[in-house]
Scaffold this motif. Structure first.
Motif, PDB file in Angstrom:
ATOM      1  N   ILE A   3      46.254  24.850  43.225  1.00  0.00           N
ATOM      2  CA  ILE A   3      46.733  23.579  43.302  1.00  0.00           C
ATOM      3  C   ILE A   3      46.197  23.080  44.299  1.00  0.00           C
ATOM      4  O   ILE A   3      46.049  23.443  45.654  1.00  0.00           O
ATOM      5  N   GLY A   4      45.535  21.818  44.270  1.00  0.00           N
ATOM      6  CA  GLY A   4      44.746  21.200  45.156  1.00  0.00           C
ATOM      7  C   GLY A   4      43.456  21.692  44.928  1.00  0.00           C
ATOM      8  O   GLY A   4      42.535  21.513  45.876  1.00  0.00           O
ATOM      9  N   GLY A   5      42.935  21.924  43.634  1.00  0.00           N
ATOM     10  CA  GLY A   5      41.709  22.673  43.595  1.00  0.00           C
ATOM     11  C   GLY A   5      40.627  21.856  43.373  1.00  0.00           C
ATOM     12  O   GLY A   5      39.466  22.256  43.226  1.00  0.00           O
ATOM     13  N   THR A   6      40.724  20.446  43.661  1.00  0.00           N
ATOM     14  CA  THR A   6      39.217  19.566  43.508  1.00  0.00           C
ATOM     15  C   THR A   6      39.235  19.096  44.931  1.00  0.00           C
ATOM     16  O   THR A   6      38.340  18.406  45.339  1.00  0.00           O
ATOM     17  N   GLY A   7      39.960  19.484  46.052  1.00  0.00           N
ATOM     18  CA  GLY A   7      39.903  18.919  47.420  1.00  0.00           C
ATOM     19  C   GLY A   7      38.748  20.045  48.005  1.00  0.00           C
ATOM     20  O   GLY A   7      38.149  20.757  47.482  1.00  0.00           O
ATOM     21  N   LEU A   8      38.485  19.665  49.650  1.00  0.00           N
ATOM     22  CA  LEU A   8      37.759  20.244  50.351  1.00  0.00           C
ATOM     23  C   LEU A   8      37.753  21.870  50.326  1.00  0.00           C
ATOM     24  O   LEU A   8      36.785  22.669  50.030  1.00  0.00           O
ATOM     25  N   ILE A   9      39.007  22.474  50.312  1.00  0.00           N
ATOM     26  CA  ILE A   9      39.274  23.846  50.524  1.00  0.00           C
ATOM     27  C   ILE A   9      39.203  24.251  48.987  1.00  0.00           C
ATOM     28  O   ILE A   9      38.785  25.268  48.524  1.00  0.00           O
ATOM     29  N   GLY A  10      40.009  23.583  48.234  1.00  0.00           N
ATOM     30  CA  GLY A  10      40.296  24.213  46.911  1.00  0.00           C
ATOM     31  C   GLY A  10      39.141  24.089  45.987  1.00  0.00           C
ATOM     32  O   GLY A  10      38.958  25.048  45.145  1.00  0.00           O
ATOM     33  N   SER A  11      38.365  23.083  46.033  1.00  0.00           N
ATOM     34  CA  SER A  11      37.148  23.329  45.027  1.00  0.00           C
ATOM     35  C   SER A  11      36.159  24.597  45.433  1.00  0.00           C
ATOM     36  O   SER A  11      35.707  25.163  44.550  1.00  0.00           O
ATOM     37  N   GLN A  12      36.179  24.939  46.930  1.00  0.00           N
ATOM     38  CA  GLN A  12      35.308  25.834  47.255  1.00  0.00           C
ATOM     39  C   GLN A  12      35.982  27.369  47.005  1.00  0.00           C
ATOM     40  O   GLN A  12      35.387  28.309  46.586  1.00  0.00           O
ATOM     41  N   VAL A  13      37.468  27.290  46.836  1.00  0.00           N
ATOM     42  CA  VAL A  13      38.183  28.477  46.614  1.00  0.00           C
ATOM     43  C   VAL A  13      37.609  28.814  45.151  1.00  0.00           C
ATOM     44  O   VAL A  13      37.579  29.843  44.501  1.00  0.00           O
ATOM     45  N   VAL A  14      38.007  27.694  44.247  1.00  0.00           N
ATOM     46  CA  VAL A  14      37.631  27.815  42.874  1.00  0.00           C
ATOM     47  C   VAL A  14      36.265  28.424  42.520  1.00  0.00           C
ATOM     48  O   VAL A  14      36.041  29.257  41.754  1.00  0.00           O
ATOM     49  N   SER A  15      35.290  27.775  43.115  1.00  0.00           N
ATOM     50  CA  SER A  15      33.849  28.247  42.943  1.00  0.00           C
ATOM     51  C   SER A  15      33.768  29.621  43.484  1.00  0.00           C
ATOM     52  O   SER A  15      32.910  30.475  42.920  1.00  0.00           O
ATOM     53  N   LYS A  16      34.375  30.008  44.629  1.00  0.00           N
ATOM     54  CA  LYS A  16      34.134  31.599  45.105  1.00  0.00           C
ATOM     55  C   LYS A  16      34.673  32.388  44.034  1.00  0.00           C
ATOM     56  O   LYS A  16      34.238  33.831  43.797  1.00  0.00           O
ATOM     57  N   LEU A  17      35.969  32.171  43.513  1.00  0.00           N
ATOM     58  CA  LEU A  17      36.549  32.932  42.628  1.00  0.00           C
ATOM     59  C   LEU A  17      36.022  33.078  41.379  1.00  0.00           C
ATOM     60  O   LEU A  17      36.006  34.310  40.833  1.00  0.00           O
ATOM     61  N   THR A  18      35.543  32.243  40.856  1.00  0.00           N
ATOM     62  CA  THR A  18      34.859  31.950  39.680  1.00  0.00           C
ATOM     63  C   THR A  18      33.450  32.848  39.610  1.00  0.00           C
ATOM     64  O   THR A  18      33.276  33.807  38.542  1.00  0.00           O
ATOM     65  N   GLU A  19      32.870  32.888  40.837  1.00  0.00           N
ATOM     66  CA  GLU A  19      31.572  33.557  41.148  1.00  0.00           C
ATOM     67  C   GLU A  19      31.961  35.317  40.938  1.00  0.00           C
ATOM     68  O   GLU A  19      31.108  35.842  40.690  1.00  0.00           O
ATOM     69  N   HIS A  20      33.092  35.595  41.547  1.00  0.00           N
ATOM     70  CA  HIS A  20      33.638  36.967  41.198  1.00  0.00           C
ATOM     71  C   HIS A  20      34.028  37.290  40.220  1.00  0.00           C
ATOM     72  O   HIS A  20      34.899  38.121  39.920  1.00  0.00           O
ATOM     73  N   GLY A  21      34.164  36.428  39.176  1.00  0.00           N
ATOM     74  CA  GLY A  21      34.570  36.676  37.480  1.00  0.00           C
ATOM     75  C   GLY A  21      36.154  36.571  37.353  1.00  0.00           C
ATOM     76  O   GLY A  21      36.425  36.994  36.282  1.00  0.00           O
ATOM     77  N   HIS A  22      36.599  35.726  38.178  1.00  0.00           N
ATOM     78  CA  HIS A  22      38.114  35.461  37.823  1.00  0.00           C
ATOM     79  C   HIS A  22      38.249  33.964  37.165  1.00  0.00           C
ATOM     80  O   HIS A  22      37.306  33.097  37.255  1.00  0.00           O
ATOM     81  N   ASP A  23      39.136  34.077  36.396  1.00  0.00           N
ATOM     82  CA  ASP A  23      39.315  32.733  35.745  1.00  0.00           C
ATOM     83  C   ASP A  23      40.449  31.667  36.702  1.00  0.00           C
ATOM     84  O   ASP A  23      41.427  31.851  36.741  1.00  0.00           O
ATOM     85  N   ALA A  24      39.409  31.005  37.261  1.00  0.00           N
ATOM     86  CA  ALA A  24      40.012  30.237  38.194  1.00  0.00           C
ATOM     87  C   ALA A  24      40.193  28.727  37.767  1.00  0.00           C
ATOM     88  O   ALA A  24      39.213  28.089  37.318  1.00  0.00           O
ATOM     89  N   VAL A  25      41.514  28.253  37.853  1.00  0.00           N
ATOM     90  CA  VAL A  25      41.485  26.895  37.376  1.00  0.00           C
ATOM     91  C   VAL A  25      42.061  25.835  38.400  1.00  0.00           C
ATOM     92  O   VAL A  25      43.012  26.159  39.154  1.00  0.00           O
ATOM     93  N   ALA A  26      41.217  24.735  38.488  1.00  0.00           N
ATOM     94  CA  ALA A  26      41.459  23.804  39.795  1.00  0.00           C
ATOM     95  C   ALA A  26      42.591  22.907  38.915  1.00  0.00           C
ATOM     96  O   ALA A  26      42.432  22.137  37.670  1.00  0.00           O
ATOM     97  N   ALA A  27      43.612  22.795  39.565  1.00  0.00           N
ATOM     98  CA  ALA A  27      44.981  22.090  39.302  1.00  0.00           C
ATOM     99  C   ALA A  27      45.169  20.763  40.329  1.00  0.00           C
ATOM    100  O   ALA A  27      45.218  21.095  41.458  1.00  0.00           O
ATOM    101  N   SER A  28      44.967  19.591  39.926  1.00  0.00           N
ATOM    102  CA  SER A  28      45.299  18.468  40.851  1.00  0.00           C
ATOM    103  C   SER A  28      45.636  17.052  40.020  1.00  0.00           C
ATOM    104  O   SER A  28      45.597  17.325  38.887  1.00  0.00           O
TER     105      SER A  28
END
Length: 248
Positions: free
Chosen positions: A6-31
């Motif tokens: 939640i807040g996945g397109t912001g400064l922190i959220g977009s980086q969280v999504v990117s890092k989780l995706t890099e590690h093979g998780h299904d990370a979904v940005a929601a905003s």
């Protein structure tokens, strides 16, 4: 594992999504930009379907006292209810080191309400307390500017790079719920005026910075070490000088 940010397109959220995706998780940005609005509940049921973890790094669009309290009360209530309905087993929220010591500030009163709601929800949770981000030195300056001078309290701060905050949130999200708080901070302690002065220099901002014993921090009067983490905090590696060199 599906992780909704939640807040996945912001400064922190977009980086969280990117890092989780890099590690093979299904990370979904929601905003709101992706059709998910925690204030109205729009899109929550759909995006949480099949999710194991929810990471909330959202923030109020307004820092006015009433507006920020409304945002965190309503959005957190909507999110926690939707998580229960969806069977989410771990709620992760990003908050701020020293929140409980900043209760003269309307913003931090609202953050405390958010934390208390999470703790009382019955959903396994982890709260990540981070210190102030390197990127927000200018915002701190703006909040304390009179004319062409920034007047800040003579207090200490241990700022952190946003990418290191995102890494800490990501690690927490894929771990076991701690049902408590973990802290993350940068590797160096600054006097607040020195940090802001260095942050403004990165932006070629000419404002003068001075200390003021009556200076407030987002509306709160503070003890000298109120913004510093405890001894068990995770200390990130990125130093301010290295981050600032990349900005230039």
């Amino acid at each position: 594992m599906k992780i909704v940010v939640i807040g996945g397109t912001g400064l922190i959220g977009s980086q969280v999504v990117s890092k989780l995706t890099e590690h093979g998780h299904d990370a979904v940005a929601a905003s709101p930009n992706t059709g998910v609005n925690t204030l109205t509940g729009e899109g929550l049921d759909e995006v949480l379907r099949g999710a194991s973890v929810v990471v909330d790094v959202s923030n109020s669009p307004s820092f006015a006292d009433d507006a920020v309290m409304e945002f965190f009360r309503v959005s957190t209530a909507n999110l926690l209810k939707a998580e229960t309905d969806a069977g989410v087993t771990h709620h992760v929220a990003l908050s701020v080191v020293g929140t409980d010591r900043l209760q003269e500030s309307g913003y931090f009163q609202a953050k405390q309400v958010q934390e208390d709601m999470i703790k009382d929800s019955g959903t396994p949770y982890s709260i990540v307390h981070a210190t102030q981000f390197f990127e927000f030195a200018k915002s701190l300056a703006d909040s304390a500017t009179e004319g062409d001078t920034v007047r800040v309290a003579p207090i200490k701060i241990q700022p952190i790079f946003s990418g290191d905050v995102a890494a800490a949130v990501g690690r927490t999200a894929v771990g076991t719920p701690v049902n408590g708080t973990v802290e993350a901070a940068g590797p160096e302690v600054f006097q607040l005026e020195d940090f802001i002065r260095k942050g403004l220099a990165v932006k070629d901002d000419p404002r003068a910075v001075t200390t003021d014993p009556q200076g407030l921090y987002w509306g709160a009067a503070l003890q000298e070490d109120a913004l510093l983490p405890g001894p068990d905090a995770h200390i990130a590696e990125t130093r301010f000088v290295d981050w600032s060199a990349r900005q230039r």
